[in-house]
Design a protein around this motif. Structure first.
Motif, PDB file in Angstrom:
ATOM      1  N   THR A  92       0.836  -1.207   0.000  1.00 20.51           N
ATOM      2  CA  THR A  92       0.000   0.000   0.000  1.00 20.51           C
ATOM      3  C   THR A  92       0.867   1.251   0.000  1.00 20.51           C
ATOM      4  O   THR A  92       2.021   1.227   0.431  1.00 20.51           O
ATOM      5  N   LYS A  93       0.276   2.331  -0.484  1.00 18.31           N
ATOM      6  CA  LYS A  93       0.962   3.622  -0.509  1.00 18.31           C
ATOM      7  C   LYS A  93      -0.016   4.692  -0.038  1.00 18.31           C
ATOM      8  O   LYS A  93      -1.176   4.696  -0.468  1.00 18.31           O
ATOM      9  N   LYS A  94       0.470   5.560   0.835  1.00 23.34           N
ATOM     10  CA  LYS A  94      -0.382   6.638   1.355  1.00 23.34           C
ATOM     11  C   LYS A  94      -0.909   7.476   0.192  1.00 23.34           C
ATOM     12  O   LYS A  94      -0.173   7.847  -0.701  1.00 23.34           O
ATOM     13  N   GLY A  95      -2.208   7.741   0.232  1.00 24.90           N
ATOM     14  CA  GLY A  95      -2.843   8.538  -0.813  1.00 24.90           C
ATOM     15  C   GLY A  95      -3.244   7.748  -2.044  1.00 24.90           C
ATOM     16  O   GLY A  95      -3.962   8.239  -2.894  1.00 24.90           O
ATOM     17  N   GLU A  96      -2.743   6.518  -2.160  1.00 27.10           N
ATOM     18  CA  GLU A  96      -3.061   5.697  -3.333  1.00 27.10           C
ATOM     19  C   GLU A  96      -3.745   4.388  -2.957  1.00 27.10           C
ATOM     20  O   GLU A  96      -4.321   3.728  -3.809  1.00 27.10           O
TER      21      GLU A  96
END
Length: 113
Positions: free
Chosen positions: A25-29
């Protein structure tokens, strides 16, 4: 599940998945994908001395191999100097990898190229 890598943190290890599933996971995505058996993650931080670009969380019981920065660099230098040797021969001489099977040696070789 247990968070193995936290986005934005300094990376000291890369991981090779023997078994299990992990979510990336990636913050904002949000969710970028999943990875599992025979795959690796975390090598970019070792290659580029960069902070983690995403988080990786265990989503299924797993077994991981963890490789520290020093061993990763040693292996890469050994690989460059001994390019005529097979991946198995090089890895078999690294104490950390003596217990690994040939397919595991080959996977680490592929990631470290």
């Amino acid at each position: 599940g247990e968070k193995i890598i936290e986005q934005g943190h300094k990376g000291e290890y890369m991981y090779v998945i023997e078994s299990g599933r992990f979510e990336i996971t990636k913050k904002g995505e949000g969710k970028l994908g999943e990875c599992g058996n025979g795959q690796a993650f975390g090598e970019l931080s070792l290659l580029y001395n960069a902070k983690r670009s995403a988080s990786v969380t265990c989503i299924q019981n797993a077994t991981l191999w963890r490789l520290d920065r020093k061993s990763f660099k040693y292996y890469r230098k050994s690989n460059a100097k001994q390019s005529s040797k097979s991946a198995y021969e090089v890895l078999a001489n690294v104490p950390l990898f003596k217990e690994l099977s040939t397919p595991e040696h080959i996977r680490i070789f592929e990631v470290a190229k």
